[in-house]
Scaffold this motif. Sequence first.
Motif, PDB file in Angstrom:
ATOM      1  N   ASP A 109       0.808  -1.385   0.035  1.00 42.18           N
ATOM      2  CA  ASP A 109       0.015  -0.009   0.045  1.00 42.18           C
ATOM      3  C   ASP A 109       0.993   1.158   0.013  1.00 42.18           C
ATOM      4  O   ASP A 109       0.332   2.204   0.105  1.00 42.18           O
ATOM      5  N   CYS A 117      -2.420   0.585  -5.061  1.00 38.80           N
ATOM      6  CA  CYS A 117      -2.993  -0.427  -4.703  1.00 38.80           C
ATOM      7  C   CYS A 117      -4.730  -0.143  -4.684  1.00 38.80           C
ATOM      8  O   CYS A 117      -5.541  -0.992  -4.467  1.00 38.80           O
ATOM      9  N   ASP A 118      -4.737   1.246  -4.724  1.00 37.66           N
ATOM     10  CA  ASP A 118      -6.455   1.533  -4.660  1.00 37.66           C
ATOM     11  C   ASP A 118      -6.812   2.806  -5.707  1.00 37.66           C
ATOM     12  O   ASP A 118      -7.661   3.211  -5.606  1.00 37.66           O
ATOM     13  N   ARG A 119      -5.890   2.905  -6.868  1.00 44.37           N
ATOM     14  CA  ARG A 119      -6.212   3.882  -7.944  1.00 44.37           C
ATOM     15  C   ARG A 119      -5.335   3.627  -9.141  1.00 44.37           C
ATOM     16  O   ARG A 119      -4.379   3.048  -9.148  1.00 44.37           O
ATOM     17  N   LYS A 179      -6.505  -4.378 -11.508  1.00 42.29           N
ATOM     18  CA  LYS A 179      -7.820  -3.980 -10.979  1.00 42.29           C
ATOM     19  C   LYS A 179      -7.705  -2.575 -11.246  1.00 42.29           C
ATOM     20  O   LYS A 179      -8.933  -1.873 -11.300  1.00 42.29           O
ATOM     21  N   PHE A 180      -6.463  -2.096 -10.879  1.00 38.20           N
ATOM     22  CA  PHE A 180      -6.140  -0.704 -11.059  1.00 38.20           C
ATOM     23  C   PHE A 180      -5.185  -0.639 -12.224  1.00 38.20           C
ATOM     24  O   PHE A 180      -4.200  -1.146 -12.025  1.00 38.20           O
ATOM     25  N   TRP A 210      -2.936  -5.506  -9.033  1.00 32.83           N
ATOM     26  CA  TRP A 210      -3.819  -6.533  -8.630  1.00 32.83           C
ATOM     27  C   TRP A 210      -4.309  -7.270  -9.951  1.00 32.83           C
ATOM     28  O   TRP A 210      -4.128  -6.482 -11.228  1.00 32.83           O
ATOM     29  N   ARG A 257     -11.047  -6.120 -12.189  1.00 25.01           N
ATOM     30  CA  ARG A 257     -11.723  -4.623 -12.359  1.00 25.01           C
ATOM     31  C   ARG A 257     -12.980  -4.657 -12.672  1.00 25.01           C
ATOM     32  O   ARG A 257     -13.399  -5.428 -13.372  1.00 25.01           O
TER      33      ARG A 257
END
Length: 262
Positions: A34, A75-77, A121-122, A205, A210
């Motif tokens: 992260d 990890c988030d965008r 996924k991102f 990821w 996604r």
Amino acid sequence: VVSATKPAPVRTWMTVPMSVADTIFKALPPASPDRVMAGQHADLAAPRTFGLDPKTGRAFHFPPMLSGGGWGALCDRDGQNATFCINDGDTHNTPLEAGEGRAPIFVAYRKLRQDSGGPGKFRGGLGVSQEVRLFSPGSVLSAMERSLCAPWGLHGGKDALANRFSIVRKDGSVQKLPTAKTAGHVPLKAGDGFLVEVGGGGGFWDPFERDPQKVLADVQSGYVSLEAARRDYGVVIHQQGRRLELDVEATNALRDSRMGSD
């Protein structure tokens, strides 16, 4: 090991600091996913052009006209599109008009490089494709890095497209240089030019995680092709004219079959 009889290899001014940064970024993900991003284009992607201006009779040395590349996803965008490289944060995109006003050149096009961002996924950010042509004879010199080591994905994310440099002739023929580096100056005739394709950022990821609606939005924006949506993300999108429609049932079936085969 450096000896008196065998001098140290010559490296470009950007290679050493970028290698250090790469080592740090690649060491962190297993322990702290992260707090790190996936790989990025890591080069100014700025060849230099030389020649004689027919209007003034003066020699010109055209400095780099920067276009930007893709940053790695977090990890988030998603990663950022067409931005500066991490080892040169004080340089940004150069306006086309600024370059065309200073030398006998014209930019045939500058656009985001479709499918250059690493699937995940991102998604990784997209690089830029830029074709430059000369109005008068000249030459070009390129020393671009990261053409063989593509920006890497993390934790199931896929690699992005690497940097690429090509010579474009007036007749439309293209010579792609495998290392994005020229062996000295490459002579160019009037009408010849070169194509810079800047790499994207790696994905983060598994791309099958996604949201299909995000993939549809990427296709609608031209970031991801229909073929890549199906191949890399397992998302089925149908096109009728300019209309793009997500096939939810086919997408679920495709993703289930791909995951089952793995």
